[in-house]
Design a protein around this motif. Sequence first.
Motif, short mmCIF file in Angstrom:
data_model
loop_
_atom_site.label_atom_id
_atom_site.label_comp_id
_atom_site.label_asym_id
_atom_site.label_seq_id
_atom_site.Cartn_x
_atom_site.Cartn_y
_atom_site.Cartn_z
N GLU A 71 0.80 -1.23 0.00
CA GLU A 71 0.00 0.00 0.00
C GLU A 71 0.83 1.27 0.00
O GLU A 71 0.36 2.34 -0.39
CB GLU A 71 -0.90 0.03 1.26
CG GLU A 71 -1.87 -1.12 1.31
CD GLU A 71 -2.76 -1.07 2.56
OE1 GLU A 71 -3.58 -1.97 2.72
OE2 GLU A 71 -2.60 -0.13 3.35
N SER A 72 2.09 1.15 0.46
CA SER A 72 2.91 2.36 0.60
C SER A 72 3.60 2.74 -0.72
O SER A 72 4.20 3.80 -0.81
CB SER A 72 3.96 2.15 1.69
OG SER A 72 4.86 1.14 1.27
N LEU A 73 3.52 1.86 -1.72
CA LEU A 73 4.22 2.16 -2.99
C LEU A 73 3.24 2.74 -4.03
O LEU A 73 2.11 2.26 -4.14
CB LEU A 73 4.85 0.89 -3.56
CG LEU A 73 5.96 0.26 -2.73
CD1 LEU A 73 6.46 -1.03 -3.37
CD2 LEU A 73 7.14 1.24 -2.56
N PRO A 74 3.67 3.75 -4.79
CA PRO A 74 2.78 4.30 -5.82
C PRO A 74 2.63 3.32 -6.98
O PRO A 74 3.57 2.57 -7.29
CB PRO A 74 3.51 5.57 -6.28
CG PRO A 74 4.95 5.35 -5.93
CD PRO A 74 4.99 4.40 -4.77
N VAL A 75 1.45 3.29 -7.59
CA VAL A 75 1.23 2.41 -8.76
C VAL A 75 1.57 3.21 -10.02
O VAL A 75 1.00 4.29 -10.24
CB VAL A 75 -0.23 1.91 -8.82
CG1 VAL A 75 -0.46 1.09 -10.08
CG2 VAL A 75 -0.57 1.11 -7.59
N PRO A 76 2.52 2.72 -10.83
CA PRO A 76 2.86 3.46 -12.05
C PRO A 76 1.64 3.66 -12.96
O PRO A 76 0.77 2.79 -13.02
CB PRO A 76 3.90 2.57 -12.74
CG PRO A 76 4.33 1.59 -11.72
CD PRO A 76 3.24 1.45 -10.72
N GLU A 77 1.58 4.76 -13.63
CA GLU A 77 0.49 5.10 -14.55
C GLU A 77 0.29 3.98 -15.58
O GLU A 77 1.26 3.47 -16.15
CB GLU A 77 0.88 6.42 -15.27
CG GLU A 77 -0.16 7.01 -16.21
CD GLU A 77 -1.43 7.47 -15.50
OE1 GLU A 77 -1.36 7.81 -14.31
OE2 GLU A 77 -2.49 7.46 -16.17
N ARG A 153 -10.55 -5.98 -17.61
CA ARG A 153 -9.20 -5.79 -17.07
C ARG A 153 -9.26 -6.04 -15.56
O ARG A 153 -10.35 -6.06 -14.97
CB ARG A 153 -8.71 -4.37 -17.36
CG ARG A 153 -9.50 -3.29 -16.65
CD ARG A 153 -9.05 -1.88 -17.03
NE ARG A 153 -9.76 -0.88 -16.22
CZ ARG A 153 -9.71 0.43 -16.44
NH1 ARG A 153 -9.02 0.92 -17.44
NH2 ARG A 153 -10.34 1.26 -15.65
N VAL A 154 -8.11 -6.21 -14.96
CA VAL A 154 -8.06 -6.32 -13.50
C VAL A 154 -7.20 -5.18 -12.99
O VAL A 154 -6.01 -5.07 -13.33
CB VAL A 154 -7.49 -7.69 -13.04
CG1 VAL A 154 -7.50 -7.77 -11.51
CG2 VAL A 154 -8.29 -8.84 -13.63
N LYS A 155 -7.82 -4.31 -12.22
CA LYS A 155 -7.17 -3.10 -11.73
C LYS A 155 -6.11 -3.43 -10.68
O LYS A 155 -6.31 -4.32 -9.85
CB LYS A 155 -8.26 -2.22 -11.10
CG LYS A 155 -7.82 -0.82 -10.86
CD LYS A 155 -8.81 -0.07 -10.00
CE LYS A 155 -8.09 1.19 -9.51
NZ LYS A 155 -8.79 1.86 -8.45
N THR A 156 -5.01 -2.70 -10.73
CA THR A 156 -4.04 -2.79 -9.63
C THR A 156 -4.53 -1.86 -8.52
O THR A 156 -4.81 -0.69 -8.79
CB THR A 156 -2.64 -2.34 -10.11
OG1 THR A 156 -2.25 -3.19 -11.18
CG2 THR A 156 -1.62 -2.44 -8.98
N PRO A 157 -4.65 -2.37 -7.29
CA PRO A 157 -5.18 -1.51 -6.22
C PRO A 157 -4.30 -0.28 -6.03
O PRO A 157 -3.08 -0.39 -6.02
CB PRO A 157 -5.14 -2.42 -4.99
CG PRO A 157 -4.24 -3.54 -5.34
CD PRO A 157 -4.30 -3.71 -6.81
#
Length: 229
Positions: A71-77, A153-157
């Motif tokens: 949860e602490s890492l940003p998800v790349p665009e 698609r399956v979203k990355t949280p």
Amino acid sequence: MADSRSNFKNHGFKEESLAFMRKAQDVSEKLMVCFARGLGFDDDYFIKAHDISRPESQTVLRLLHYFAVDESLPVPEGYYRAGAHVDWDFITLLFQCAGQSGLEICPGREVSTSFGIGDTWTKVEPQPGEIVCNIGDLLMSWSDDRFKSTFHRVKTPSVLGEDYFGPRYSMAFFNQPCTDARIQGPLKKYPAVTGKEFTQAAMNRNFAALKAKKEALQGLKDGATVATD
Ligand SMILES: O=C(O)CCC(=O)C(=O)O
Ligand SMILES: [Fe+2]
């Protein structure tokens, strides 16, 4: 390797998987009758073309495990657990686990067979006892485009307090035609092909799209390296 294989054997993995596939096939066959009736074919027309007892069968069960996301890492665009796509089979039965959300669909698109990004995405929350059925490119083609394949698609949280960040397990049962099945819609909109040809063409298309994406990403990386040199 030998150890993990014998573990699978001892725990009846093969038998359990095959029994599950048989049940999934029974459900699929009920739907195949509906699609056959809708298109004016004999009731058993699609069932015969997807006979999993024949060595020519191409039907596949995919067991999926998406790892938990920190949860602490940003998800790349533009990063997805599974990017937007249509399945290339007849229909897919998707089995999800309650609470492990992420699946989204984009119904109502008029085009498929390319990797388009949809317009409006709708969440499909897993509910106990429910099976999601996606129409694939094969049924779209076999119905002369009457039944449209489903973009999903399956979203990355990424949204804290809203998305599910834990591991996701799902199973996708892909109904694929026997290699020697003859595929052509009642209106003959597309030339007849065999099940083998249809699957091969879909694989080639996916592979080419993946290669192009990889090359584009590599190009971005090379550009970034040159810029920082
Ligand atoms: O994990 C999911 O729910 C989707 C899997 C999927 O779309 C696929 O394997 O084609
Ligand atoms: Fe899919």
